[in-house]
Design a protein around this motif. Structure first.
Motif, PDB file in Angstrom:
ATOM      1  N   PHE A  41       0.831  -1.204   0.000  1.00  0.00           N
ATOM      2  CA  PHE A  41       0.000   0.000   0.000  1.00  0.00           C
ATOM      3  C   PHE A  41       0.867   1.257   0.000  1.00  0.00           C
ATOM      4  CE2 PHE A  41      -3.543  -2.484   2.403  1.00  0.00           C
ATOM      5  CZ  PHE A  41      -3.889  -3.124   1.224  1.00  0.00           C
ATOM      6  N   GLY A  42       1.947   1.215   0.761  1.00  0.00           N
ATOM      7  CA  GLY A  42       2.857   2.355   0.779  1.00  0.00           C
ATOM      8  C   GLY A  42       3.486   2.602  -0.574  1.00  0.00           C
ATOM      9  N   ASN A  43       3.796   1.504  -1.276  1.00  0.00           N
ATOM     10  CA  ASN A  43       4.362   1.632  -2.619  1.00  0.00           C
ATOM     11  C   ASN A  43       3.370   2.254  -3.582  1.00  0.00           C
ATOM     12  OD1 ASN A  43       4.596  -0.036  -5.460  1.00  0.00           O
ATOM     13  ND2 ASN A  43       6.563   0.686  -4.702  1.00  0.00           N
ATOM     14  N   TRP A  44       2.123   1.901  -3.460  1.00  0.00           N
ATOM     15  CA  TRP A  44       1.093   2.506  -4.309  1.00  0.00           C
ATOM     16  C   TRP A  44       1.016   4.012  -4.103  1.00  0.00           C
ATOM     17  CZ3 TRP A  44      -3.711  -1.131  -3.235  1.00  0.00           C
ATOM     18  CH2 TRP A  44      -3.486  -2.363  -3.842  1.00  0.00           C
ATOM     19  N   VAL A  45       1.070   4.421  -2.851  1.00  0.00           N
ATOM     20  CA  VAL A  45       0.831   5.824  -2.513  1.00  0.00           C
ATOM     21  C   VAL A  45       2.047   6.691  -2.794  1.00  0.00           C
ATOM     22  CG1 VAL A  45       0.383   7.401  -0.595  1.00  0.00           C
ATOM     23  CG2 VAL A  45      -0.925   5.289  -0.809  1.00  0.00           C
ATOM     24  N   GLU A  46       3.223   6.189  -2.461  1.00  0.00           N
ATOM     25  CA  GLU A  46       4.419   7.019  -2.511  1.00  0.00           C
ATOM     26  C   GLU A  46       5.339   6.668  -3.669  1.00  0.00           C
ATOM     27  OE1 GLU A  46       4.504   9.498  -0.712  1.00  0.00           O
ATOM     28  OE2 GLU A  46       3.245   9.075   1.021  1.00  0.00           O
ATOM     29  N   LEU A  47       4.824   6.080  -4.708  1.00  0.00           N
ATOM     30  CA  LEU A  47       5.662   5.636  -5.830  1.00  0.00           C
ATOM     31  C   LEU A  47       6.457   6.782  -6.435  1.00  0.00           C
ATOM     32  CD1 LEU A  47       6.530   3.392  -7.748  1.00  0.00           C
ATOM     33  CD2 LEU A  47       4.547   3.898  -9.169  1.00  0.00           C
ATOM     34  N   ALA A  48       5.806   7.944  -6.606  1.00  0.00           N
ATOM     35  CA  ALA A  48       6.484   9.077  -7.245  1.00  0.00           C
ATOM     36  C   ALA A  48       7.642   9.583  -6.400  1.00  0.00           C
ATOM     37  CB  ALA A  48       5.492  10.208  -7.493  1.00  0.00           C
ATOM     38  N   LEU A  49       7.549   9.404  -5.079  1.00  0.00           N
ATOM     39  CA  LEU A  49       8.605   9.886  -4.191  1.00  0.00           C
ATOM     40  C   LEU A  49       9.646   8.812  -3.912  1.00  0.00           C
ATOM     41  CD1 LEU A  49       6.418  11.827  -1.596  1.00  0.00           C
ATOM     42  CD2 LEU A  49       7.629  12.736  -3.581  1.00  0.00           C
ATOM     43  N   GLN A  50       9.373   7.604  -4.411  1.00  0.00           N
ATOM     44  CA  GLN A  50      10.271   6.468  -4.241  1.00  0.00           C
ATOM     45  C   GLN A  50      10.581   6.207  -2.780  1.00  0.00           C
ATOM     46  OE1 GLN A  50      13.658   7.238  -6.787  1.00  0.00           O
ATOM     47  NE2 GLN A  50      12.568   6.523  -8.577  1.00  0.00           N
ATOM     48  N   ARG A  51       9.543   6.307  -1.953  1.00  0.00           N
ATOM     49  CA  ARG A  51       9.701   5.958  -0.553  1.00  0.00           C
ATOM     50  C   ARG A  51       8.331   5.550  -0.017  1.00  0.00           C
ATOM     51  NH1 ARG A  51       7.690  10.164   2.505  1.00  0.00           N
ATOM     52  NH2 ARG A  51       7.512  12.167   1.444  1.00  0.00           N
ATOM     53  N   SER A  52       8.331   4.684   0.984  1.00  0.00           N
ATOM     54  CA  SER A  52       7.079   4.262   1.598  1.00  0.00           C
ATOM     55  C   SER A  52       6.711   5.241   2.694  1.00  0.00           C
ATOM     56  CB  SER A  52       7.226   2.853   2.183  1.00  0.00           C
ATOM     57  OG  SER A  52       8.174   2.864   3.233  1.00  0.00           O
ATOM     58  N   PRO A  53       5.440   5.276   3.105  1.00  0.00           N
ATOM     59  CA  PRO A  53       5.023   6.224   4.125  1.00  0.00           C
ATOM     60  C   PRO A  53       5.642   5.949   5.477  1.00  0.00           C
ATOM     61  CG  PRO A  53       3.273   4.669   3.657  1.00  0.00           C
ATOM     62  CD  PRO A  53       4.328   4.454   2.625  1.00  0.00           C
ATOM     63  N   ALA A  54       6.090   4.770   5.718  1.00  0.00           N
ATOM     64  CA  ALA A  54       6.734   4.460   6.984  1.00  0.00           C
ATOM     65  C   ALA A  54       7.522   3.166   6.822  1.00  0.00           C
ATOM     66  CB  ALA A  54       5.694   4.307   8.087  1.00  0.00           C
ATOM     67  N   SER A  55       8.622   3.060   7.537  1.00  0.00           N
ATOM     68  CA  SER A  55       9.426   1.851   7.484  1.00  0.00           C
ATOM     69  C   SER A  55       9.116   1.027   8.730  1.00  0.00           C
ATOM     70  CB  SER A  55      10.914   2.210   7.429  1.00  0.00           C
ATOM     71  OG  SER A  55      11.709   1.043   7.384  1.00  0.00           O
ATOM     72  N   PHE A  56       8.127   0.168   8.630  1.00  0.00           N
ATOM     73  CA  PHE A  56       7.697  -0.624   9.768  1.00  0.00           C
ATOM     74  C   PHE A  56       8.611  -1.837   9.947  1.00  0.00           C
ATOM     75  CE2 PHE A  56       3.741   1.667   9.099  1.00  0.00           C
ATOM     76  CZ  PHE A  56       3.315   1.883  10.401  1.00  0.00           C
ATOM     77  N   GLN A  57       8.946  -2.113  11.177  1.00  0.00           N
ATOM     78  CA  GLN A  57       9.697  -3.313  11.512  1.00  0.00           C
ATOM     79  C   GLN A  57       8.708  -4.406  11.914  1.00  0.00           C
ATOM     80  OE1 GLN A  57      13.011  -3.330  11.000  1.00  0.00           O
ATOM     81  NE2 GLN A  57      12.737  -1.198  10.329  1.00  0.00           N
ATOM     82  N   ASN A  58       9.144  -5.650  11.784  1.00  0.00           N
ATOM     83  CA  ASN A  58       8.278  -6.767  12.139  1.00  0.00           C
ATOM     84  C   ASN A  58       7.792  -6.673  13.579  1.00  0.00           C
ATOM     85  OD1 ASN A  58       8.479  -7.927   9.594  1.00  0.00           O
ATOM     86  ND2 ASN A  58      10.285  -9.119  10.138  1.00  0.00           N
TER      87      ASN A  58
END
Length: 259
Positions: A41-58
């Motif tokens: 989902f983060g990839n869908w949203v932030e594709l143009a910025l080439q970053r995800s909205p958050a870097s979640f850890q397991n």
């Protein structure tokens, strides 16, 4: 809520990923299923910025899921050595509520994801709520329909965005008028301290109740005092508020296009 601040700030994505993982299987989902959907989902949203909205850890995802279990919104099922999860009916409603009840103005692209999610997956989520239990009372049906009403969701975001636009337009207007008033009164020979009082009376800034303009300006070095009222006001318009107004207008136009 016991999960961390990162999960709280980006709950739109982690809640949507949890709902998605739940919907994808009737056997229970794992933490890694949620983690993958967050990344997707983060990839869908932030594709143009080439970053995800958050870097979640397991571990953060696991903490979030365990908080849902502790609050009664999910059940944990142990299979061999791995925990699996299933959302309860109240959990389904709670996560959906957490997603749709918050304006997404500060991250416009996040609202477009939310609108897509509700508009396209709404019928599937409604069916999940319907089948997660033996009864589907009318009051619950009404609440689910309210939460999954994409048109209402869009209307609320538009209303909020227009309110924010009105605020920024008012701020721009006050700044320009305050600057013009300062120049006019000083040219007429009014003492500077009195000019500040007049600007404070006619065009108070947003935090005037916490610290009056006269106190704020009076605490500055003398050369900076007049600059703040005359030039600083106009520079704030040009460098911050006018561009922000343009962004808001563009966002409102994009929202209206969804109709």
């Amino acid at each position: 809520m016991t999960y961390d601040s990162l999960s709280l700030r980006h709950e739109l994505f982690i809640a949507a990923a949890t709902l998605g993982a739940h919907a994808n299987t009737s056997e229970g989902f794992r933490q890694r299923d949620v983690k993958f959907l967050i990344d997707l989902f983060g990839n869908w949203v932030e594709l143009a910025l080439q970053r995800s909205p958050a870097s979640f850890q397991n571990t953060q995802v696991l903490r979030y899921l365990d908080s849902l279990v502790a609050e009664g919104y999910a059940r944990k099922i142990m299979k061999k050595t791995h925990p699996y999860y299933r959302l309860t009916r109240t959990g389904l409603l709670e996560l959906l509520s957490r997603m749709v009840e918050k304006p997404q103005l500060s991250r416009g692209s996040h609202f477009f994801f939310l609108y897509y999610f509700v508009h396209n997956y709404g019928p599937r989520i409604e069916e999940l709520v319907r089948t997660e239990g033996r009864q589907f009372p009318y009051a619950l049906k009404v609440e689910v329909e309210r939460l999954l009403n994409a048109a209402d969701l869009l209307g609320r975001e538009l209303k909020y965005a227009r309110q924010e636009l009105a605020k920024i337009e008012n701020r721009i207007d006050y700044a320009r008028k305050s600057s013009a008033l300062t120049v006019s009164l000083l040219e007429k020979g009014m003492p500077f301290a009195q000019v500040v009082k007049e600007a404070e009376r006619k065009y108070p800034y947003d935090l005037n109740s916490q610290k009056p303009l006269s106190e704020l300006i009076g605490g500055l070095p003398e050369p900076a005092q007049r600059w703040e009222l005359e030039t600083g006001n106009l520079r704030r318009v040009v460098h911050m508020w006018a561009p922000e107004k343009m962004l808001l207008e563009s966002y409102i136009h994009a929202l209206e296009s969804l109709r």
